[in-house]
Every structure is written in structure tokens, then in C-alpha cells.
Design a protein around this motif. Structure first.
Motif, PDB file in Angstrom:
ATOM      1  N   PRO A  64     -64.760  11.951  62.446  1.00 10.04           N
ATOM      2  CA  PRO A  64     -65.159  12.872  61.381  1.00 10.04           C
ATOM      3  C   PRO A  64     -66.624  13.291  61.478  1.00 10.04           C
ATOM      4  O   PRO A  64     -66.972  14.418  61.133  1.00 10.04           O
ATOM      5  CB  PRO A  64     -64.887  12.103  60.087  1.00 10.04           C
ATOM      6  N   TRP A  65     -67.464  12.402  61.959  1.00 12.54           N
ATOM      7  CA  TRP A  65     -68.879  12.717  62.151  1.00 12.54           C
ATOM      8  C   TRP A  65     -69.030  13.858  63.151  1.00 12.54           C
ATOM      9  O   TRP A  65     -69.749  14.833  62.898  1.00 12.54           O
ATOM     10  CB  TRP A  65     -69.599  11.451  62.619  1.00 12.54           C
ATOM     11  N   LEU A  66     -68.315  13.776  64.279  1.00 16.83           N
ATOM     12  CA  LEU A  66     -68.366  14.841  65.282  1.00 16.83           C
ATOM     13  C   LEU A  66     -67.787  16.150  64.746  1.00 16.83           C
ATOM     14  O   LEU A  66     -68.328  17.229  65.010  1.00 16.83           O
ATOM     15  CB  LEU A  66     -67.585  14.424  66.536  1.00 16.83           C
ATOM     16  N   LEU A  67     -66.697  16.076  63.994  1.00 15.32           N
ATOM     17  CA  LEU A  67     -66.092  17.292  63.438  1.00 15.32           C
ATOM     18  C   LEU A  67     -67.034  17.957  62.434  1.00 15.32           C
ATOM     19  O   LEU A  67     -67.110  19.190  62.367  1.00 15.32           O
ATOM     20  CB  LEU A  67     -64.746  16.979  62.802  1.00 15.32           C
ATOM     21  N   THR A  68     -67.759  17.160  61.680  1.00 13.77           N
ATOM     22  CA  THR A  68     -68.734  17.718  60.742  1.00 13.77           C
ATOM     23  C   THR A  68     -69.858  18.422  61.499  1.00 13.77           C
ATOM     24  O   THR A  68     -70.259  19.534  61.140  1.00 13.77           O
ATOM     25  CB  THR A  68     -69.306  16.613  59.837  1.00 13.77           C
ATOM     26  N   ILE A  69     -70.346  17.791  62.550  1.00  6.45           N
ATOM     27  CA  ILE A  69     -71.385  18.410  63.365  1.00  6.45           C
ATOM     28  C   ILE A  69     -70.864  19.721  63.956  1.00  6.45           C
ATOM     29  O   ILE A  69     -71.552  20.745  63.932  1.00  6.45           O
ATOM     30  CB  ILE A  69     -71.868  17.452  64.482  1.00  6.45           C
ATOM     31  N   ALA A  70     -69.635  19.700  64.468  1.00  9.40           N
ATOM     32  CA  ALA A  70     -69.044  20.893  65.077  1.00  9.40           C
ATOM     33  C   ALA A  70     -68.895  22.016  64.053  1.00  9.40           C
ATOM     34  O   ALA A  70     -69.197  23.182  64.338  1.00  9.40           O
ATOM     35  CB  ALA A  70     -67.692  20.552  65.690  1.00  9.40           C
ATOM     36  N   ARG A  71     -68.429  21.683  62.881  1.00 12.09           N
ATOM     37  CA  ARG A  71     -68.249  22.680  61.824  1.00 12.09           C
ATOM     38  C   ARG A  71     -69.579  23.322  61.455  1.00 12.09           C
ATOM     39  O   ARG A  71     -69.694  24.539  61.307  1.00 12.09           O
ATOM     40  CB  ARG A  71     -67.616  21.998  60.616  1.00 12.09           C
ATOM     41  N   ARG A  72     -70.600  22.510  61.330  1.00  9.24           N
ATOM     42  CA  ARG A  72     -71.931  23.038  60.999  1.00  9.24           C
ATOM     43  C   ARG A  72     -72.504  23.872  62.142  1.00  9.24           C
ATOM     44  O   ARG A  72     -73.154  24.896  61.920  1.00  9.24           O
ATOM     45  CB  ARG A  72     -72.875  21.895  60.649  1.00  9.24           C
TER      46      ARG A  72
END
Length: 172
Positions: A64-72
Motif C-alpha cells: 500500500p505504501w508503494l501504491l500511495t507513492i504511485a498514485r501521488r
């Protein structure tokens, strides 16, 4: 940092982040609909993750940390990017068949229908269907309530159903 520490840190990064690279790519691709852009965003995501690896508190939350970074990161791209505008009438006159969709397979119909969804509805649907997130995980990831996630998922499925039933009706 000496060579041993650097190698250890790189090994930690690869162990935590690289198993989720395909998930991050799928997530970004489904949001932006552009393979090259998705690859660029994944690269930038991994670079940002590398730089801020120390900010990852719980190693179990790497995905989820990586997905949040990707989304941002994807949001940053669209903040800076000016998309070209094409006059649909001119494009249709130039090549009228280029705008037609000839693929009649159900999977392609579903894919196109999902890509037509507004990002507000597409994002939770992709997180649930493609990445296997629970509604609680989606709520935490998007920073919204579980009720809002359920509403968005319901509306996404409702729009998909309408689009697909409409597509089947036009084939008959």
C-alpha cells in the motif's frame, strides 16, 4: 554509508519493493491508460520509494505504501502535463475507421468499460478486483470511509452493467 551498509540497504529495498512492481504497474496503467506513462510513473515511484525507504514504518505495508507513492506521482504528472486536444470531427474525417472498435471479445468490452469509468470509481474497483484489496484496505489507501468505498464500488458496477448491457444490445 560504507559499501556493506549500502548493499544491505539495497537488498532490503529489493526484498520489500520489487515483488510489488507488477502490481504497481497494473494499478498505474489502469488509472492512466498509457503503457509508456505507467512505466515512467513506476520508475519514478521506485526512485521515490528508494529515497524515502526509512519512512516505511511497517515492512508488511510495503505494497500500500508503494501504491500511495504511485498514485501521488501520477497526480504530479497530470498536474504538470498539458494533454493535446484533438478535434474529433477532423480526426473522423481523416480516418473514420480509426475511431471504430472492432474487437468483439467480452474481455475487451469489459476492459474498455472499466477504462471509461471516472477515476473516482475506477480506482477502488481496480484495487479490489485486480489487486485483491478489501474494502477496509481501500478506504485506508484512498483516505475515505468504508461506506464511501462501498458506494463507489456499487456505482462503478452499476455503470459497468449499463455500459455492457448497452454494448450487447447494440450487437443484436
Amino acid at each position: 554509508m560504507n559499501a556493506a551498509d549500502s548493499a544491505r540497504e539495497r537488498g532490503r529495498f529489493e526484498a520489500l519493493c520489487m515483488p510489488f512492481r507488477a502490481d504497481v504497474f497494473r494499478f498505474v496503467y489502469w488509472l492512466c491508460r498509457d503503457r509508456a506513462l505507467a512505466e515512467d510513473v513506476v520508475q519514478e515511484t521506485l526512485l521515490r520509494a528508494w529515497r524515502s525507504l526509512d519512512s516505511l514504518g511497517d515492512e508488511k505495508s510495503a505494497r500500500p505504501w508503494l501504491l500511495t507513492i504511485a498514485r501521488r506521482e501520477l497526480a504530479r504528472v497530470f498536474e504538470r502535463k498539458r494533454l493535446p486536444i484533438v478535434d474529433i470531427d477532423v480526426a473522423n474525417e481523416a480516418e473514420p475507421d480509426s475511431l471504430a472498435v472492432n474487437d468483439q471479445h467480452e474481455v475487451e468490452d469489459m476492459r474498455r468499460a472499466i477504462l471509461k469509468l471516472d477515476v473516482t470509481h475506477r480506482e477502488p474497483l481496480v484495487l479490489q478486483v485486480l489487486l485483491g484489496y478489501s474494502t477496509e484496505e481501500i478506504a485506508r489507501h484512498l483516505d475515505i470511509s468504508v461506506a464511501a468505498v462501498l458506494t463507489r464500488l456499487f456505482r462503478a458496477r452499476q455503470v459497468l452493467r449499463q455500459q455492457l448491457l448497452g454494448a450487447e444490445g447494440s450487437r443484436s
